[in-house]
Design a protein around this motif. Structure first.
Motif, short mmCIF file in Angstrom:
data_model
loop_
_atom_site.label_atom_id
_atom_site.label_comp_id
_atom_site.label_asym_id
_atom_site.label_seq_id
_atom_site.Cartn_x
_atom_site.Cartn_y
_atom_site.Cartn_z
N THR A 1 0.84 -1.20 0.00
CA THR A 1 0.00 0.00 0.00
C THR A 1 0.87 1.25 0.00
N MET A 2 1.92 1.23 0.81
CA MET A 2 2.84 2.37 0.84
C MET A 2 3.49 2.59 -0.51
N LEU A 3 3.89 1.53 -1.17
CA LEU A 3 4.54 1.65 -2.47
C LEU A 3 3.60 2.27 -3.50
N VAL A 4 2.41 1.73 -3.61
CA VAL A 4 1.46 2.21 -4.62
C VAL A 4 1.05 3.65 -4.34
N THR A 5 0.71 3.96 -3.09
CA THR A 5 0.26 5.32 -2.77
C THR A 5 1.42 6.32 -2.85
N ALA B 1 1.89 7.12 -6.45
CA ALA B 1 0.79 7.97 -6.88
C ALA B 1 0.97 9.41 -6.40
N LEU B 2 1.40 9.57 -5.15
CA LEU B 2 1.60 10.91 -4.60
C LEU B 2 2.69 11.67 -5.35
N VAL B 3 3.78 11.00 -5.65
CA VAL B 3 4.86 11.65 -6.40
C VAL B 3 4.36 12.04 -7.78
N GLY B 4 3.64 11.15 -8.44
CA GLY B 4 3.10 11.45 -9.76
C GLY B 4 2.14 12.62 -9.76
N ILE B 5 1.26 12.66 -8.76
CA ILE B 5 0.29 13.76 -8.68
C ILE B 5 1.01 15.08 -8.43
N HIS B 6 1.99 15.07 -7.51
CA HIS B 6 2.73 16.31 -7.23
C HIS B 6 3.47 16.81 -8.47
N GLN B 7 4.09 15.91 -9.20
CA GLN B 7 4.80 16.33 -10.41
C GLN B 7 3.83 16.80 -11.48
N ALA B 8 2.69 16.15 -11.58
CA ALA B 8 1.69 16.56 -12.59
C ALA B 8 1.16 17.96 -12.30
#
Length: 117
Positions: free
Chosen positions: A47-51, A54-61
């Motif tokens: 769960t930590m890996l997936v989220t 996702a958090l890094v991707g959202i922040h960069q987006a």
């Protein structure tokens, strides 16, 4: 987008809670040499890996800057934790040093997340 970030942060915290909680509930068994990796520990780490990804991707987006060194260190630690838990998940008991290493790495990941600014 803020709601999505908050949902992923909450899930990330739930994942670390499952991983650390699984470790802490096995502390007495670790002293007796009968500790084992629980399914909650594996699912928490996944769960930590997936989220986290996702958090890094959202922040960069969104155009925010991301500390790639910090994220890389946290990812490396999590990959080691996942590898150890995944490989030894079916064993009836895990060596004390190995089990302690997973707990120590988990706490190191928490301290990196909260203290590294």
């Amino acid at each position: 987008m803020d709601v999505l970030i908050h949902v992923f942060v909450a899930l990330h915290i739930i994942g670390i809670g499952a991983l650390l909680g699984g470790f802490l509930t096995q502390m007495k068994a670790m002293g007796a040499g009968t500790a084992r990796f629980t399914p909650a520990m594996l699912h928490g780490a996944l769960t930590m890996l997936v989220t986290g990804i996702a958090l890094v991707g959202i922040h960069q987006a969104e155009g925010h800057t991301v500390d790639h060194v910090k994220i890389g260190v946290k990812l490396a630690i999590l990959v080691v934790i996942l590898g150890l838990v995944y490989v030894k998940r079916d064993e009836e008991k895990v060596d004390k040093a190995l089990f302690g290493a997973v707990g120590g790495l988990t706490m190191a990941n928490i301290f990196i997340a909260t203290l590294w600014v």
